[in-house]
Structure formats: structure tokens, C-alpha cells
Design a protein around this motif. Structure first.
Motif: not given
Length: 159
Positions: A109-112, A102-103, A68-69, A74-77
Motif C-alpha cells: 500500500x505504501x509503494x510509490x 506489477x501494479x 509514470x504513476x 502506483x506504477x502499472x508495468x
């Protein structure tokens, strides 16, 4: 054997965990069309039996999907790795790595969340006693409050 995740379902999952005997620079001019274990600039040499010497480094790679974003997209795992040694009496905890966040702070910056998050681990086996092990990989999606656990079996031999 590889398992390809269903990308159309939005749920936390991983690709197959690939145990490697080496992760190296791909040969010049070779692509994934030439070798299914070439991903961009890297080539994975799969371990065919999951057996390593104490002088080896345990190497593995996988991809995480369906996070989930957060508010920034961004992901937050959190990735946690625990090693359990198999004994005659069952399993006993052996060791673990530092949890890996990983967040938005650790990703480009361009990671989704539409992109898979690469997961990897490289652990020298010199401190591992000879024997059979189960690596438990727990991935927690902090936004969705969900987690998934994957197990990887491997063996450490003396020579």
C-alpha cells in the motif's frame, strides 16, 4: 560492471541486470557497506561468466525506475521474459515466462513510483538444451505507453 541510472530523468529504465549464481540470505550483521551485492536482507552472488549447468537455476535481479504513476500514485508495468536460443542459423524462440503485472494490486500500500521496482527471475534450466541463449526482458509502462527492452546472454552446459 554496473550501470547506475540517472534518477533525475523521469524515463523508464533499469539498473544493470545482475546474473547470479545464487541469491541468498545475507550473513548476519553484514550490510551493503560490507558487500556491494547485499541489498537489505539478501546477498547476490554474481555469476562471473554467465555459464550455468542444466541442473542449475538461472537467477537474475535488477531494478526498474522512472515509471509514470497511475491515478492512485502506483506504477502499472508489465514484465515479459522471452528466451531465444542462438543457433548456427541465427536465433530461434525457445520459451517464455508468464507475463508479470506489477501494479497497485501486487505492490504494498505504501509503494510509490519514487521507489524502484525490483525485477527478478528464477528459472530451472533442466529443460534447456545445451547452448547459448539470449533472454529478452521487455518492461512496459502501461500508464506512459512506453517500453524498454534489455538483453541478457547466458550459456547452458551439460555438466
Amino acid at each position: 560492471q554496473l550501470t547506475v541510472p540517472d534518477y533525475t530523468v523521469a524515463e523508464l529504465k533499469t539498473s544493470t541486470i545482475i546474473l547470479a549464481s545464487a541469491i541468498q540470505q545475507a550473513p548476519a550483521g553484514m550490510t551493503g557497506a560490507d558487500d556491494p551485492y547485499i541489498f537489505g536482507p539478501m546477498q547476490i552472488v554474481p555469476s562471473v561468466d554467465g555459464k550455468y549447468k542444466k541442473t542449475d537455476t538461472l537467477e537474475l535481479i535488477y531494478w526498474i525506475y522512472g515509471m509514470q504513476a497511475d491515478a492512485a500514485g502506483k506504477p502499472d508495468i508489465l514484465i515479459e521474459n522471452s528466451f531465444n536460443q542462438k543457433t548456427a542459423d541465427g536465433e530461434k524462440f525457445f520459451n517464455k515466462t508468464q507475463p508479470q503485472a506489477v501494479n497497485g494490486q501486487s505492490l504494498p500500500p505504501n509503494f510509490t513510483t519514487a521507489m524502484p521496482v525490483p525485477g527478478s527471475l528464477q528459472v530451472p534450466l533442466t529443460s534447456f538444451p545445451v547452448g547459448d541463449y539470449r533472454l529478452e526482458i521487455k518492461i512496459t509502462d502501461n500508464v506512459a505507453s512506453k517500453s524498454v527492452t534489455r538483453d541478457v546472454n547466458f550459456t547452458v552446459s551439460g555438466s
